[in-house]
Design a protein around this motif. Structure first.
Motif, PDB file in Angstrom:
ATOM      1  N   UNK A  26      83.710  24.015  59.700  1.00 63.33           N
ATOM      2  CA  UNK A  26      83.575  23.476  61.055  1.00 63.33           C
ATOM      3  C   UNK A  26      84.669  24.010  61.960  1.00 63.33           C
ATOM      4  N   UNK A  27      85.897  24.118  61.438  1.00 64.97           N
ATOM      5  CA  UNK A  27      87.009  24.634  62.229  1.00 64.97           C
ATOM      6  C   UNK A  27      86.862  26.132  62.475  1.00 64.97           C
ATOM      7  N   UNK A  28      86.247  26.845  61.537  1.00 66.59           N
ATOM      8  CA  UNK A  28      86.178  28.306  61.609  1.00 66.59           C
ATOM      9  C   UNK A  28      84.781  28.812  61.922  1.00 66.59           C
ATOM     10  N   UNK A  29      83.964  27.977  62.558  1.00 66.04           N
ATOM     11  CA  UNK A  29      82.576  28.324  62.813  1.00 66.04           C
ATOM     12  C   UNK A  29      82.435  29.582  63.671  1.00 66.04           C
ATOM     13  N   UNK A  30      83.397  29.874  64.533  1.00 67.40           N
ATOM     14  CA  UNK A  30      83.315  31.034  65.429  1.00 67.40           C
ATOM     15  C   UNK A  30      84.010  32.274  64.864  1.00 67.40           C
ATOM     16  N   UNK A  31      84.454  32.194  63.618  1.00 69.36           N
ATOM     17  CA  UNK A  31      85.227  33.294  63.044  1.00 69.36           C
ATOM     18  C   UNK A  31      84.587  33.784  61.742  1.00 69.36           C
ATOM     19  N   UNK A  32      84.758  35.084  61.487  1.00 67.26           N
ATOM     20  CA  UNK A  32      84.181  35.704  60.285  1.00 67.26           C
ATOM     21  C   UNK A  32      85.199  35.667  59.152  1.00 67.26           C
ATOM     22  N   UNK A  33      85.209  34.555  58.431  1.00 66.93           N
ATOM     23  CA  UNK A  33      86.118  34.392  57.300  1.00 66.93           C
ATOM     24  C   UNK A  33      85.324  34.512  56.010  1.00 66.93           C
ATOM     25  N   UNK A  34      85.889  35.195  55.035  1.00 71.40           N
ATOM     26  CA  UNK A  34      85.227  35.430  53.763  1.00 71.40           C
ATOM     27  C   UNK A  34      84.760  34.111  53.133  1.00 71.40           C
ATOM     28  N   UNK A  35      83.469  34.024  52.831  1.00 74.13           N
ATOM     29  CA  UNK A  35      82.890  32.791  52.272  1.00 74.13           C
ATOM     30  C   UNK A  35      83.461  32.474  50.885  1.00 74.13           C
ATOM     31  N   UNK A  36      83.682  33.524  50.104  1.00 77.40           N
ATOM     32  CA  UNK A  36      84.241  33.310  48.765  1.00 77.40           C
ATOM     33  C   UNK A  36      85.621  32.676  48.856  1.00 77.40           C
ATOM     34  N   UNK A  37      86.433  33.162  49.820  1.00 79.47           N
ATOM     35  CA  UNK A  37      87.776  32.595  50.001  1.00 79.47           C
ATOM     36  C   UNK A  37      87.679  31.133  50.429  1.00 79.47           C
ATOM     37  N   UNK A  38      86.721  30.815  51.302  1.00 74.95           N
ATOM     38  CA  UNK A  38      86.558  29.429  51.735  1.00 74.95           C
ATOM     39  C   UNK A  38      86.225  28.518  50.551  1.00 74.95           C
ATOM     40  N   UNK A  39      85.451  29.042  49.608  1.00 78.49           N
ATOM     41  CA  UNK A  39      85.081  28.235  48.444  1.00 78.49           C
ATOM     42  C   UNK A  39      86.237  28.042  47.476  1.00 78.49           C
ATOM     43  N   UNK A  40      87.094  29.066  47.363  1.00 77.14           N
ATOM     44  CA  UNK A  40      88.117  29.066  46.316  1.00 77.14           C
ATOM     45  C   UNK A  40      89.542  28.936  46.847  1.00 77.14           C
ATOM     46  N   UNK A  41      89.717  28.736  48.142  1.00 79.85           N
ATOM     47  CA  UNK A  41      91.062  28.748  48.736  1.00 79.85           C
ATOM     48  C   UNK A  41      92.005  27.758  48.068  1.00 79.85           C
ATOM     49  N   UNK A  42      91.523  26.536  47.845  1.00 88.36           N
ATOM     50  CA  UNK A  42      92.411  25.515  47.281  1.00 88.36           C
ATOM     51  C   UNK A  42      92.733  25.757  45.810  1.00 88.36           C
ATOM     52  N   UNK A  43      92.025  26.736  45.176  1.00 91.48           N
ATOM     53  CA  UNK A  43      92.294  27.051  43.770  1.00 91.48           C
ATOM     54  C   UNK A  43      93.166  28.294  43.617  1.00 91.48           C
ATOM     55  N   UNK A  44      93.432  28.973  44.720  1.00 96.04           N
ATOM     56  CA  UNK A  44      94.247  30.181  44.667  1.00 96.04           C
ATOM     57  C   UNK A  44      95.670  29.842  44.230  1.00 96.04           C
ATOM     58  N   UNK A  45      96.207  30.626  43.297  1.00 89.40           N
ATOM     59  CA  UNK A  45      97.592  30.411  42.861  1.00 89.40           C
ATOM     60  C   UNK A  45      98.398  31.706  42.913  1.00 89.40           C
ATOM     61  N   UNK A  46      97.889  32.679  43.684  1.00 92.94           N
ATOM     62  CA  UNK A  46      98.590  33.953  43.862  1.00 92.94           C
ATOM     63  C   UNK A  46      98.598  34.311  45.345  1.00 92.94           C
ATOM     64  N   UNK A  47      99.509  35.216  45.714  1.00 95.44           N
ATOM     65  CA  UNK A  47      99.562  35.679  47.095  1.00 95.44           C
ATOM     66  C   UNK A  47      98.305  36.471  47.430  1.00 95.44           C
ATOM     67  N   UNK A  48      97.814  36.243  48.664  1.00 96.76           N
ATOM     68  CA  UNK A  48      96.587  36.897  49.079  1.00 96.76           C
ATOM     69  C   UNK A  48      96.583  37.012  50.594  1.00 96.76           C
ATOM     70  N   UNK A  49      96.089  38.137  51.128  1.00 97.97           N
ATOM     71  CA  UNK A  49      96.029  38.331  52.585  1.00 97.97           C
ATOM     72  C   UNK A  49      94.783  39.144  52.931  1.00 97.97           C
ATOM     73  N   UNK A  50      93.993  38.595  53.859  1.00104.10           N
ATOM     74  CA  UNK A  50      92.790  39.279  54.352  1.00104.10           C
ATOM     75  C   UNK A  50      92.696  39.087  55.854  1.00104.10           C
ATOM     76  N   UNK A  51      91.859  39.900  56.499  1.00100.76           N
ATOM     77  CA  UNK A  51      91.699  39.785  57.948  1.00100.76           C
ATOM     78  C   UNK A  51      90.331  40.276  58.376  1.00100.76           C
ATOM     79  N   UNK A  52      89.936  39.866  59.563  1.00105.01           N
ATOM     80  CA  UNK A  52      88.722  40.386  60.191  1.00105.01           C
ATOM     81  C   UNK A  52      89.025  40.630  61.668  1.00105.01           C
TER      82      UNK A  52
END
Length: 319
Positions: A26-52
């Motif tokens: 809902x917060x990112x509805x106007x932005x192209x953010x990776x869907x996989x990252x949205x699903x797994x963001x809270x499980x990430x335990x390593x450094x990660x950086x992406x952009x669009x």
């Protein structure tokens, strides 16, 4: 969810649970953010950086970042997730109270003085950098103490401390590199103008300072490990040389003892009146002869000094 309206409402910092995918979308509805990252963001335990950067004005930078780590515990990393746009900064709930030695009470004041979410994000990065710089400062005394301990006595305990120090520096370097990536990624995503201003400059200088210190300390620790290795090799060579010389000097005793220790029936030496004295003298003469031979070759003392002396003799003989 917590919303912070900063700089008279010019931008927002939103803290929320990254496990709530519906709220995030809902917060990112106007932005192209990776869907996989949205699903797994809270499980990430390593450094990660992406952009669009597909649409101008809708650029977005997202990822995960370790903001604190006990260098002696592999499972102690504390990580936060973020999503940065030109209009707002979205993060999970940051726990700056873990920085016991850093004053973070004025964080909101600093954030409120920023003009954009990008600057606000840099304030957070600067706080993380301060934490890492304090961890790096500890190494100056540790390395100095190790250097003098190595000078006085090198043993397994000192080597273990050197390796431990080296490992922790490698871990620290691995924590600083993602911050360097953010330093490069922010202008790439939002344009060169983001480099203007004191906040980005401070972040850039702190990253460079932290990276330089870790790199230099790593080199120094590497030199200490090499020095310890050289000292161990020299000591090992001295031990082997001593054992070899002792073995060679006792060779006559062992050889003649083995010969006369045989139990053959016909051994003429058994009837010698002065056989014992003869055997003793023979062994002594042989031992002295071998000793003089080794001494003449320069193998009884310091090999390095002996090599220098032999070179000096050769150079003198040429004139």
């Amino acid at each position: 969810m917590r919303r912070h309206n900063l700089n008279d409402g010019s931008w927002q910092w939103i803290e929320m649970d990254f496990g709530d995918r519906t709220a995030m979308e809902k917060q990112l509805v106007d932005y192209s953010v990776d869907k996989v990252w949205l699903e797994q963001a809270n499980q990430m335990d390593v450094n990660n950086l992406q952009m669009d950067t597909t649409y101008k004005g809708k650029e977005v930078l997202w990822g995960s970042l370790i903001y604190d780590h006990n260098l002696s515990d592999s499972d102690s990393e504390k990580i936060f997730h973020f999503c940065l746009t030109r209009n707002f900064l979205l993060t999970d709930y940051l726990k700056f109270e873990v920085f016991h030695s850093i004053n973070t009470s004025n964080t909101m004041t600093k954030m409120n003085h920023t003009h954009t979410p990008i600057e606000g994000f840099m304030v957070i990065i600067n706080i993380i950098l301060n934490n890492y710089l304090q961890k790096i400062d500890v190494f100056e005394k540790r390395i100095n103490d190790l250097l003098w301990r190595l000078e006085k006595k090198n043993n397994e305990a000192v080597l273990e401390q050197i390796m431990n120090c080296r490992h922790q520096l490698i871990v620290l370097k691995g924590l600083i590199l993602p911050l360097k990536e953010i330093e490069l990624g922010v202008p790439e995503a939002f344009g060169e103008e983001t480099k203007n201003g004191t906040i980005f400059y401070k972040m850039q200088q702190r990253i460079d300072r932290a990276y330089t210190l870790v790199s230099e300390y790593s080199i120094e620790i590497g030199n200490m490990a090499e020095l310890e290795s050289v000292k161990a090799d020299v000591r090992g060579n001295e031990i082997m040389k001593t054992l070899t010389i002792v073995t060679v000097l006792f060779t006559p005793l062992m050889a003649w003892s083995a010969l006369w220790g045989m139990n053959f029936t016909h051994m003429p030496e058994l009837d010698y009146k002065y056989g014992y004295l003869f055997a003793g003298l023979l062994i002594t003469v042989n031992t002295i002869a071998i000793y003089l031979f080794l001494l003449n070759k320069g193998w009884m003392g310091d090999l390095l000094n002996s090599a220098k002396k032999s070179k000096k003799k050769k150079s003198n003989s040429t004139y």
